[in-house]
Scaffold this active site. Structure first.
Site, PDB file in Angstrom:
ATOM      1  N   ASP A  79     -12.365  -9.310   4.419  1.00 54.59           N
ATOM      2  CA  ASP A  79     -13.627  -9.196   3.941  1.00 54.59           C
ATOM      3  C   ASP A  79     -14.390 -10.563   3.353  1.00 54.59           C
ATOM      4  OD1 ASP A  79     -13.312  -6.254   2.732  1.00 54.59           O
ATOM      5  OD2 ASP A  79     -13.753  -7.302   1.012  1.00 54.59           O
ATOM      6  N   TYR A 122       0.622  -1.279   0.073  1.00 55.28           N
ATOM      7  CA  TYR A 122       0.069   0.238  -0.253  1.00 55.28           C
ATOM      8  C   TYR A 122       0.853   0.897  -0.181  1.00 55.28           C
ATOM      9  CZ  TYR A 122      -4.744  -2.131   0.749  1.00 55.28           C
ATOM     10  OH  TYR A 122      -5.530  -2.836   0.697  1.00 55.28           O
ATOM     11  N   ASP A 134      -2.923 -18.597   0.780  1.00 54.13           N
ATOM     12  CA  ASP A 134      -4.092 -18.924  -0.585  1.00 54.13           C
ATOM     13  C   ASP A 134      -3.935 -19.859   0.201  1.00 54.13           C
ATOM     14  OD1 ASP A 134      -0.994 -20.261  -0.489  1.00 54.13           O
ATOM     15  OD2 ASP A 134      -1.515 -21.057  -2.422  1.00 54.13           O
ATOM     16  N   ASP A 187      -6.274  -7.052   4.123  1.00 54.67           N
ATOM     17  CA  ASP A 187      -7.491  -6.570   3.461  1.00 54.67           C
ATOM     18  C   ASP A 187      -8.168  -7.529   2.848  1.00 54.67           C
ATOM     19  OD1 ASP A 187      -9.241  -4.035   2.161  1.00 54.67           O
ATOM     20  OD2 ASP A 187      -7.686  -5.249   0.198  1.00 54.67           O
ATOM     21  N   LYS A 228       2.972 -14.722   2.192  1.00 53.97           N
ATOM     22  CA  LYS A 228       3.685 -16.324   1.001  1.00 53.97           C
ATOM     23  C   LYS A 228       5.164 -16.228   0.906  1.00 53.97           C
ATOM     24  CE  LYS A 228       2.317 -17.949  -2.901  1.00 53.97           C
ATOM     25  NZ  LYS A 228       0.847 -19.189  -2.952  1.00 53.97           N
TER      26      LYS A 228
END
Ligand code: IPM
Ligand code: MG
Length: 357
Positions: free
Chosen positions: A251, A142, A223, A247, A191
Site C-alpha cells: 500500500d 493471515y 520499520d 500487505d 523483523k
C-alpha cells in the site's frame, strides 16, 4: 488459442473496473487472433447477500477449472460487522489458500507522466520508482492459529505469525528468479530483531541466496523499510517479504507511484492458474459513479497474459497503451493534477482500448 477466464467482479467499484479490463482483453483478442471466454462468478459481499457465504462452492470449483482468475475487489462497510470467517475478505483468503497461490507479485512503477501525482518530494520522484514486491501469500499471521476468549474478567485475543522453512524457501526462489530478470538486487524485509519467525525467514532466505551468486541480497527490518521506501525508493528493486509486511508495504509503495488505483498484482502458485487483481480495495464511497481508476485491473490483466498465458508481447501492448493514454494527459480523479484531462472509468477504458488499436 482460447482461454477461459473466471471473472469475479465482487463489490464496490469491482464490477465497473472489471468491465473495462474485459473490453481491453477482447481488443487484444481481436488484434492477435486470441479468444477469451469469461465466466462471471460470485464472491465477497455480493455472494454473502445472495447465497449467505462469501465464497460459494460453485465459484471455487469454476476457478479451479479455468485458465486463470481475474478479480475486481471484495468488501465494504455493509459487511464489516460480520465475524472473520464470514466476511467478504474470507473469499479472497480461501481462493489464495485453496488454489495454492503462495506468491504475490506487486510491481510498483512510477510512470513518467505521473511524476506530479506522486506525493514524494519532486527531486525524489524525478529519479523514478521501479520496484517489485514479492509477498508470501498463503502463510504467516493471515493463516496461523487464532482465538479469542474470556480471561480474568476481560477478553483476550491472539493471532500467530508462523512460517515453515519450505514456505520461505519457495517464495525466496520466486523472488530470486524475478530478480535475475531485473537488476539482481533483492531486499528481504523482516523483523528479525524481535520475531523468531523472522529469524528463520532471514536464515532460509540467506541459504537460498547461495544458489544465486550474482544477486546482491540485503536484509532490512520492516520499520526501516517503511521509512526507506519514502526516503529513497530508488534503492529498491525486488522486495521479498512476508504476508503481512507485504500487505502493508505494498500500500505504501503504491501511493508513492501516484495512486493506489494504479497497482496490479499477480498471485501465482506451481501451475499456470493464477489470480490477478488490483491491490486496491472496493472503494464503496465512489462505487457506481464512474469515478474509479480502471488502470490497476487493466494492468493486472496484462500480468495475466504474461504469467499465465505466456503472451509477453500482448502484455507489453497493454502496458504501452496505458502509458500512452497517461502521456496524453488523461487522468481519473485519483491521479488528476493541474491542467490534465479528467475522465471517468468508462472513458479511461475506452481510451486504452483505442490505444491498443
Ligand atoms: C490485499 C488486501 C487483502 C489482504 C484483504 C482485502 C484481505 O488488503 O490484497 O492487499 O490483506 O491481503
Ligand atoms: Mg492490502
Amino acid at each position: 488459442m482460447n482461454f477461459t477466464i473466471a471473472t469475479i467482479p465482487g463489490d464496490g467499484i469491482g464490477p465497473e473496473i472489471i468491465e473495462q479490463a474485459i473490453l481491453v482483453l477482447n481488443q487484444i483478442g481481436k488484434k492477435y487472433g486470441l479468444s477469451f471466454s469469461f465466466i462471471k462468478l460470485l464472491a465477497g459481499g455480493c455472494a454473502i447477500d445472495k447465497t449467505g457465504e462469501p465464497l460459494p462452492p460453485e465459484t471455487m470449483e469454476k476457478c479451479q477449472n479455468s485458465d486463470s482468475v481475474l478479480l475486481g475487489a471484495v468488501g465494504g462497510l455493509r459487511w464489516d460487522h460480520l465475524g472473520v470467517q464470514q466476511r467478504p475478505e474470507k473469499a479472497l483468503l480461501r481462493l489464495r489458500k485453496e488454489l495454492n497461490l503462495f506468491a504475490n507479485i506487486r510491481p510498483a512503477v512510477l510512470y513518467g507522466a505521473l511524476k506530479d501525482a506522486s506525493p514524494l518530494r519532486k527531486d525524489i520522484a524525478a529519479a523514478g520508482i521501479d520496484m517489485c514486491i514479492v509477498r508470501e501469500l498463503t502463510g504467516g499471521i493471515y493463516f496461523g492459529p487464532r482465538g479469542r476468549k474470556q480471561r480474568n474478567g476481560g477478553e483476550e485475543a491472539y493471532d500467530t505469525e508462523i512460517y515453515r522453512s519450505e514456505e520461505i524457501e519457495r517464495i525466496s526462489k520466486i523472488a530470486f528468479e524475478i530478480s535475475m530478470k531485473r537488476s539482481k538486487k533483492v531486499t528481504s524485509v523482516d523483523k528479525a530483531n524481535i520475531l523468531e519467525s523472522s529469524r528463520l525467514w532471514r536464515s532460509v532466505v540467506t541459504e537460498v541466496a547461495v544458489s544465486y551468486p550474482e544477486i546482491r541480497l540485503e536484509h532490512m527490518y520492516v520499520d526501516n523499510a517503511a521509512m526507506q521506501i519514502i526516503r529513497d525508493p530508488r534503492q529498491f528493486d525486488v522486495i521479498l517479504t512476508t504476508n503481512m509486511f507485504g500487505d502493508i508495504l505494498s500500500d505504501e509503495a503504491s501511493m508513492i507511484t501516484g495512486s493506489i488505483g494504479m497497482l496490479p498484482s499477480a498471485s501465482l502458485g506451481l501451475t499456470r492458474l493464477g489470480m490477478y487483481e488490483p491491490i486496491h480495495g472496493s472503494a464503496p464511497d465512489i462505487a457506481g459513479q464512474d469515478k474509479a481508476n480502471p488502470i490497476a485491473i487493466i494492468l493486472s490483466a496484462a500480468m495475466m497474459l504474461r504469467f499465465s498465458f505466456e503472451l509477453e508481447k500482448e502484455a507489453n501492448v497493454i502496458e504501452k497503451a496505458v502509458a500512452q493514454v497517461l502521456a496524453q494527459s488523461y487522468r481519473t480523479a485519483d491521479i488528476m493534477s493541474h491542467r490534465k484531462r479528467l475522465v471517468g472509468t468508462k472513458e479511461m477504458g475506452r481510451l486504452i482500448v483505442e490505444a491498443i488499436d
